[in-house]
Design an enzyme around this catalytic site. Structure first.
Site, PDB file in Angstrom:
ATOM      1  N   LEU A  45     -53.309  59.253 -43.007  1.00 39.19           N
ATOM      2  CA  LEU A  45     -54.004  59.394 -41.728  1.00 39.19           C
ATOM      3  C   LEU A  45     -55.191  60.340 -41.858  1.00 39.19           C
ATOM      4  CD1 LEU A  45     -51.052  59.568 -39.181  1.00 39.19           C
ATOM      5  CD2 LEU A  45     -52.609  57.671 -39.633  1.00 39.19           C
ATOM      6  N   LYS A  46     -55.005  61.424 -42.628  1.00 38.24           N
ATOM      7  CA  LYS A  46     -56.103  62.367 -42.843  1.00 38.24           C
ATOM      8  C   LYS A  46     -57.260  61.678 -43.555  1.00 38.24           C
ATOM      9  CE  LYS A  46     -53.229  66.518 -43.006  1.00 38.24           C
ATOM     10  NZ  LYS A  46     -52.793  67.652 -43.840  1.00 38.24           N
ATOM     11  N   ALA A  47     -56.944  60.898 -44.592  1.00 36.69           N
ATOM     12  CA  ALA A  47     -57.983  60.191 -45.343  1.00 36.69           C
ATOM     13  C   ALA A  47     -58.701  59.195 -44.436  1.00 36.69           C
ATOM     14  CB  ALA A  47     -57.360  59.481 -46.538  1.00 36.69           C
TER      15      ALA A  47
ATOM     16  N   THR B 284     -50.019  62.563 -41.906  1.00 34.45           N
ATOM     17  CA  THR B 284     -49.821  62.210 -43.314  1.00 34.45           C
ATOM     18  C   THR B 284     -51.163  62.211 -44.033  1.00 34.45           C
ATOM     19  OG1 THR B 284     -50.109  59.868 -42.908  1.00 34.45           O
ATOM     20  CG2 THR B 284     -47.886  60.746 -42.690  1.00 34.45           C
TER      21      THR B 284
ATOM     22  N   TYR C 232     -61.066  61.126 -42.062  1.00 33.22           N
ATOM     23  CA  TYR C 232     -62.306  61.555 -42.712  1.00 33.22           C
ATOM     24  C   TYR C 232     -63.167  60.348 -43.080  1.00 33.22           C
ATOM     25  CZ  TYR C 232     -60.524  66.319 -43.087  1.00 33.22           C
ATOM     26  OH  TYR C 232     -60.053  67.569 -42.808  1.00 33.22           O
TER      27      TYR C 232
END
Length: 16
Positions: free
Chosen positions: A5-7, A2, A10
């Site tokens: 989760l990506k944010a 999602t 990073y």
């Protein structure tokens, strides 16, 4: 993965 989760991957360096 999602966008949340990506944010987090990073931002925190988890790399999910």
């Amino acid at each position: 993965l999602t966008a949340v989760l990506k944010a987090d991957a990073y931002g925190x360096g988890i790399g999910l």
